[in-house]
Design a protein around this motif. Structure first.
Motif, short mmCIF file in Angstrom:
data_model
loop_
_atom_site.label_atom_id
_atom_site.label_comp_id
_atom_site.label_asym_id
_atom_site.label_seq_id
_atom_site.Cartn_x
_atom_site.Cartn_y
_atom_site.Cartn_z
N ARG A 271 1.37 24.16 -32.78
CA ARG A 271 0.25 23.39 -33.23
C ARG A 271 0.49 22.06 -33.97
O ARG A 271 1.36 22.08 -35.18
N PRO A 272 0.44 20.91 -33.55
CA PRO A 272 -0.32 20.54 -32.19
C PRO A 272 0.50 20.65 -30.93
O PRO A 272 1.74 21.16 -31.12
N PRO A 290 -1.29 16.89 -23.19
CA PRO A 290 -2.72 16.84 -23.96
C PRO A 290 -3.02 15.43 -24.12
O PRO A 290 -2.15 14.25 -24.23
N GLY A 291 -4.15 15.11 -24.31
CA GLY A 291 -4.70 13.53 -24.54
C GLY A 291 -4.58 12.90 -26.00
O GLY A 291 -4.56 11.79 -26.02
N TYR A 292 -4.64 13.93 -26.97
CA TYR A 292 -4.63 13.42 -28.24
C TYR A 292 -3.03 12.80 -28.39
O TYR A 292 -2.07 13.34 -27.80
N PRO A 293 -2.84 11.52 -29.04
CA PRO A 293 -1.66 10.85 -29.04
C PRO A 293 -0.62 11.70 -29.42
O PRO A 293 0.56 11.73 -29.13
N SER A 295 -0.24 14.90 -29.90
CA SER A 295 0.19 16.25 -29.15
C SER A 295 0.94 15.54 -27.74
O SER A 295 1.80 16.04 -26.98
N SER A 296 0.42 14.37 -27.31
CA SER A 296 1.12 13.87 -26.18
C SER A 296 2.56 13.41 -26.44
O SER A 296 3.29 13.83 -25.48
N TYR A 297 2.57 12.85 -27.41
CA TYR A 297 4.14 12.42 -27.87
C TYR A 297 5.09 13.79 -27.96
O TYR A 297 6.15 14.06 -27.59
#
Length: 625
Positions: A271-272, A290-293, A295-297
């Motif tokens: 998490r995340p 994932p789409g949230y920046p 989480s994506s990173y």
């Protein structure tokens, strides 16, 4: 269709299982060395010629035969004829066939246009770069699976290598998904957002050596996603889908991957970054981020970066961080992000970091550094004892066998460091020159392993001298005195200083500084009235170097350093040097190593050969404090 139940896996477990499922067969290509920066070698790189190919002068001076200088002495110089017995030569010039040594220009006397004088014997092959000193023909200069750095390019070119075999980089498809996305440069309407993750992902892929293939925005519709993934796996080596990996009504990525191939893992216990999809389509890895920046990173670092590492067969490097405690203050100016070079050591099971020289021209501090301490633009720094994060530039463990020695600076520590390294390869010693009281404080607070004191230890802090947890160990005896470039003549040193001789001093609190301050007081000299009275050097060598260069006239040091820099030396006093060590540390492996080094015949012989040192009692325990 929403997916409401996930079988989450631990991060490490999911990554290891995914990497086991992936198989790569990268192709090899040959590229010119001039275009090979940051590429990865596919085969060993072998030198085609030696460097240098013939003996070269390493100094400006004259080239001679060493046997011609055997009888030379300061009071009986040997004269050599220019052109027949001696030849002027510049650094980098080929050595003449008749010569086998170089005499530096500052060590010879010019009689006239035809003759020079030599004042000391010179050994053969002195100040000469021998054939193959850098690289020998046929030698492997780069191993396979090595990322080529700028210095590697220079080595290859010098060694006659013009082309190098490298792995072809992987092509990675980048597919941002979402009905709400618009391209950068397009004004978003209500409910729309500018697609930026694709640019971030592509940037990191390029940084890691891959070729990003940005495929454009794909709507959240299964048919469009299927078409995008199918076309991508035909053209690319890996596929990265961004967004649509969770459990929303329009999150189709997992069903598309399952339809075209198979899903290795959906969801990790973090998490995340939880909704990550790891799959295989037509034998190629497909990662759904994932789409949230943020989480994506994280998903990109956790799963895509290891894929690229596996492709090349090497770790990409980057932000390998460690939490440490500062051993000294770090103070910087605001207005720019500072990168402070630090050296690390482990004391009492805790990592301690010491800042190194900050100057942009101090290249040696970078070679000694274990990592960077990044100081934000609006931050003034940290106090000693605070915990900070360091980005490592050396492999973890490089500092495991490093002794942190605070207190009195002394040339003997250099000899001791060499002895320790010869007993256990990889062992190092980091001197922390400072006042003796400050060294005591570091030892008491667990920020160094031992402290080096000189002179009468009984005057160094009443509380410390009663500390029964420490033991004193005899290091050596040393002669201290004045170093100067030239004789002050008929005037005394005191008169010379009064008349404006530039004095370079040791750090406050050191034994040399204490003796000097007492001597100046006896002479009635007020330090503030002296020329350059505020100039401080860390150790004897820095003082001697400044005197030899003409930027100072006189300073305190040892006879060995004075001789090393060609300075005059006037002895002033002799004193004992002692180590103070915690008793429990002395029983450790590094403590035993220290005692063995101090008591070894080779250490004692090497130190005494410098001159001005006596080591008859080195390594003897003097007792508790």
């Amino acid at each position: 269709m929403r997916q409401t139940e996930w079988k989450l896996a631990p991060l490490d477990e999911a990554r290891e299982r995914f990497l086991r499922e992936v198989r790569f067969s990268p192709s090899v290509e040959s590229v010119p060395v001039l275009q090979a920066h940051d590429r990865v070698t596919a085969k060993p790189v072998v030198a085609r010629r030696s460097v240098p190919e013939w003996p070269l002068a390493a100094m400006d001076g004259v080239a001679v035969r060493a046997e011609m200088t055997v009888q030379a002495a300061p009071d009986n110089p040997v004269r050599l004829s220019l052109g027949r017995e001696a030849v002027w030569i510049d650094t980098g010039d080929p050595l003449p066939d008749f010569a086998d040594t170089i005499i530096p220009v500052e060590q010879i006397g010019v009689v006239d246009e035809k003759q020079v004088e030599v004042f000391n014997p010179v050994p053969s092959w002195k100040h000469i770069r021998t054939v193959g000193e850098d690289v020998c023909a046929g030698e492997t200069i780069l191993p396979p699976c090595h990322r080529i750095r700028p210095i590697d390019l220079g080595v290859m070119l010098a060694a006659g290598v013009e082309k190098v075999s490298v792995w072809q980089p992987p092509r990675v498809a980048v597919i941002p998904t979402g009905n709400e996305l618009v391209m950068p440069g397009q004004a978003p309407e209500r409910g729309q957002i500018v697609e930026s993750n694709g640019t971030v992902i592509s940037g990191y892929l390029r940084e890691w050596g891959a070729i990003p293939d940005y495929r454009g925005i794909v709507p959240d519709e299964p048919d469009h996603l299927i078409q995008a993934v199918q076309s991508s796996v035909k053209k690319c080596d890996m596929v990265v889908l961004n967004a649509g990996s969770s459990a929303g009504s329009e999150d189709y990525t997992v069903s598309v991957i399952r339809k075209l191939g198979r899903v290795v893992q959906h969801g990790v216990a973090t998490r995340p970054g939880k909704p990550v999809i790891l799959g295989i389509v037509e034998g190629k890895p497909v990662v759904g981020l994932p789409g949230y920046p943020v989480s994506s990173y994280l998903g990109l670092q956790w799963f895509v970066r290891p894929l690229i590492e596996k492709w090349f067969g090497i770790p990409i490097g980057g932000a390998n961080e460690i939490r440490v405690r500062l051993g000294a203050d770090v103070v910087v100016k605001t207005g720019a992000e500072d990168f402070v070079r630090v050296a690390l050591g482990e004391v009492r099971g805790e990592m301690v970091a010491y800042p190194l020289a900050k100057g942009a021209g101090v290249a040696s501090s970078l070679s000694r550094a274990d990592g960077w301490l990044r100081v934000p633009t609006d931050h003034h720094g940290w106090k000693a004892g605070e915990r900070v994060t360091v980005e490592l530039i050396r492999p973890r463990g490089s500092w495991e066998n490093r002794l942190l020695v605070a207190g009195e600076p002394d040339v003997g520590l250099d000899v001791l460091a060499g002895q320790i390294a010869s007993q256990i390869p990889g062992s190092t010693l980091l001197p922390l020159p400072m006042g003796q009281e400050e060294g005591w404080r570091l030892l008491r607070e667990g920020r160094c392993h031992l402290v080096l004191l000189a002179g009468d230890i009984s005057v160094t802090g009443e509380a410390e001298t009663k500390d029964a947890s420490c033991v004193r160990i005899h290091g050596w005896s040393r002669v201290r005195g004045w170093m100067m470039r030239s004789d002050p003549g008929h005037q005394s040193i005191a008169e010379w200083l009064r008349r404006g001789a530039q004095l370079l001093i040791h750090p406050c609190g050191t034994r040399s500084r204490q003796w000097l301050e007492a001597q100046l007081a006896d002479w009635g000299i007020i330090p503030e009235d002296m020329r350059g009275c505020n100039r401080v050097a860390a150790n004897d060598r820095q003082i001697a170097a400044a005197i030899a260069a003409g930027s100072a006239d006189i300073g305190i040091g040892c006879p060995a350093v004075a001789r090393e820099f060609g300075l005059l030396f006037v002895p002033a006093w002799e004193e004992d040097v002692q180590f103070v060590v915690p008793k429990d540390w002395l029983r450790s492996s590094m403590g035993r190593l220290l005692m063995e080094a101090l008591q070894s015949c080779s250490f004692r012989m090497c130190l005494e050969m410098l001159g001005g040192y006596r080591c008859g009692k080195s390594g003897e325990k003097i007792g508790s404090l």
